[in-house]
Scaffold this motif. Sequence first.
Motif, PDB file in Angstrom:
ATOM      1  N   UNK A 271       0.830  -1.206   0.000  1.00  0.00           N
ATOM      2  CA  UNK A 271       0.000   0.000   0.000  1.00  0.00           C
ATOM      3  C   UNK A 271       0.865   1.257   0.000  1.00  0.00           C
ATOM      4  N   UNK A 272       0.333   2.359  -0.595  1.00  0.00           N
ATOM      5  CA  UNK A 272       1.101   3.621  -0.607  1.00  0.00           C
ATOM      6  C   UNK A 272       1.317   4.198   0.788  1.00  0.00           C
ATOM      7  N   UNK A 273       0.536   3.747   1.773  1.00  0.00           N
ATOM      8  CA  UNK A 273       0.656   4.273   3.128  1.00  0.00           C
ATOM      9  C   UNK A 273       1.572   3.432   4.008  1.00  0.00           C
ATOM     10  N   UNK A 274       2.323   2.519   3.410  1.00  0.00           N
ATOM     11  CA  UNK A 274       3.227   1.680   4.185  1.00  0.00           C
ATOM     12  C   UNK A 274       4.258   2.542   4.910  1.00  0.00           C
ATOM     13  N   UNK A 275       4.445   2.263   6.215  1.00  0.00           N
ATOM     14  CA  UNK A 275       5.381   3.000   7.076  1.00  0.00           C
ATOM     15  C   UNK A 275       5.047   4.489   7.141  1.00  0.00           C
ATOM     16  N   UNK A 276       3.748   4.796   7.171  1.00  0.00           N
ATOM     17  CA  UNK A 276       3.317   6.196   7.242  1.00  0.00           C
ATOM     18  C   UNK A 276       3.854   6.862   8.508  1.00  0.00           C
ATOM     19  N   UNK A 277       4.404   8.055   8.369  1.00  0.00           N
ATOM     20  CA  UNK A 277       4.884   8.849   9.494  1.00  0.00           C
ATOM     21  C   UNK A 277       6.208   8.415  10.080  1.00  0.00           C
ATOM     22  N   UNK A 278       6.867   7.448   9.451  1.00  0.00           N
ATOM     23  CA  UNK A 278       8.095   6.899  10.030  1.00  0.00           C
ATOM     24  C   UNK A 278       9.190   7.955  10.149  1.00  0.00           C
ATOM     25  N   UNK A 279       9.388   8.737   9.086  1.00  0.00           N
ATOM     26  CA  UNK A 279      10.447   9.752   9.101  1.00  0.00           C
ATOM     27  C   UNK A 279      10.146  10.852  10.117  1.00  0.00           C
ATOM     28  N   UNK A 280       8.860  11.213  10.222  1.00  0.00           N
ATOM     29  CA  UNK A 280       8.472  12.240  11.191  1.00  0.00           C
ATOM     30  C   UNK A 280       8.709  11.762  12.620  1.00  0.00           C
ATOM     31  N   UNK A 281       8.387  10.506  12.880  1.00  0.00           N
ATOM     32  CA  UNK A 281       8.630   9.948  14.209  1.00  0.00           C
ATOM     33  C   UNK A 281      10.123   9.910  14.523  1.00  0.00           C
ATOM     34  N   UNK A 282      10.925   9.578  13.530  1.00  0.00           N
ATOM     35  CA  UNK A 282      12.380   9.534  13.718  1.00  0.00           C
ATOM     36  C   UNK A 282      12.922  10.888  14.159  1.00  0.00           C
ATOM     37  N   UNK A 283      12.529  11.943  13.443  1.00  0.00           N
ATOM     38  CA  UNK A 283      13.014  13.278  13.763  1.00  0.00           C
ATOM     39  C   UNK A 283      12.468  13.755  15.107  1.00  0.00           C
ATOM     40  N   UNK A 284      11.172  13.505  15.348  1.00  0.00           N
ATOM     41  CA  UNK A 284      10.566  13.936  16.606  1.00  0.00           C
ATOM     42  C   UNK A 284      11.177  13.195  17.794  1.00  0.00           C
ATOM     43  N   UNK A 285      11.479  11.907  17.616  1.00  0.00           N
ATOM     44  CA  UNK A 285      12.092  11.135  18.687  1.00  0.00           C
ATOM     45  C   UNK A 285      13.471  11.657  19.058  1.00  0.00           C
TER      46      UNK A 285
END
Length: 500
Positions: A271-285
Amino acid sequence: MMQHLPILPILVPLLSAALLLLPPFQAKLSRQRWFSGAGLLLLLVISVLGLVESSTGASSFYLLGNWPQPFGIVLVHDRLAAMFVLLAAVLALAAWLFSLGGEDGLGAFYHPLLHFLLMGINGAFLTGDLFNLFVFFEVLLISSYGLLMHGGGKARARAGLHYVLLNLAGSAVFLLALALLYAVLGTLNIADMALRISQLEPSQLLLVKAAAGMLLLVFGLKAAVLPLHFWLPSAYSSAAPAVAAMFAVMTKIGVYCLLRVFGTLFADPGTPLHDFGQQLLWLAGLATLLLAAIGVVAAQSLKKLVAYLVLVSVGSLISVLAIGTVPAIAAVLYYCLHSTLIAAALFLLADVIAQQRGTVADRLVSGRPLQQPLLLGTLFIVAALAVVGMPPLSGFVGKIWLLQAATGTADKVALWSVLLCSSLLVLIALTRAGSTLFWRLNRQQAGAESVGHMQLGAVVGLLLCSPLLVIFGDAVMHFCLATAQQLEMPLVAITAGGNH
């Protein structure tokens, strides 16, 4: 009874809280205490049974009213849910034990609220439906409002106001996200939603993506991820110590929801939504981890320092969770256990130390000598070593596993640098705090206060969990790895669960 095991962690605290509100228990505090303790012990036994049951690898799907999925309410009891339910039960028992020192007598409804809070927490861990996740969020939040205000005081009122307003805003965003998802998918059952998302038309993806972004915001608020973190230090540091210890698991609910909801809805690589928000979580973490470490150094009181340590653990968990591999998720689960238990112990220990320092309380300034410096100093050193990650305690194992999880990734240098620098800052802050509390003394005589046996038992019990996580480390790590592998194949579990 075993077929009803998934609902018992919700049912037992609900019935306990309801009975504790009846006049026979409200009339006498001692009755409240022992009935509340009996309910918590029963919940602990049920949680252990649930963990043993789930360790076989089987996922239990409990259909309330025997309505088939996705039409009825479903509870999901697997390794992940069982582990967090047991963690909440251990914290609640320690909070109850510590409160027997007199803290529970500062308000009329401490024990019922504690059980209602447990009902909401366990419901959030066990539900397989997003709407019921919202309902259990509201149950635990209403209970937490009351517990945060337990004992009264200006600082608690101010922190409680911020806490209420932010979480009401989060609830409104959550409802809007649910409305969007239901409009597009026609269901809020997490398993059924995952199947329908994998079959969506491209024209429908934008609405689902918008709703997913709102969910990310809500779960980020629950986990206190930057920039949604500013409510936590004041709320946790001003709460009663037993309440703050119980709240140590609250941020982990946000981490759990990211694992459960996002790990199920967007797990299909097709699906196109696979791993949605992963990069944002990485930076926020990473940002949360760095900012929280600075907050630990800048803290002017021991309770505020411990509150920032909770944020340090959140940043560590979120940044490694964003890696998304099985070893990374397993490391997150192990570190989640360690950090929650040690943070709870530190909140309790901070109050015990503050009681023996007179008017300066837990402020990091010179004060009178402690009545029991050797005992409290030893407990503080053990807790500090566990937090920093020194061997042979569980913090060392947890941090090594977090670092190993990033090995082979493109962002290894960033995680290693931020995590190690934050550990150094935490070490400096705890060293300064320890020297101030136990060595920078004025000429006053030590007070007569000494730590009660119940309070000491709660602190020691939680601190003992750290070496136990190392002694039984092989079994715990294998369980965490098996849980991560089970989460990696949610669609397989979903298909199997439809037949239960």
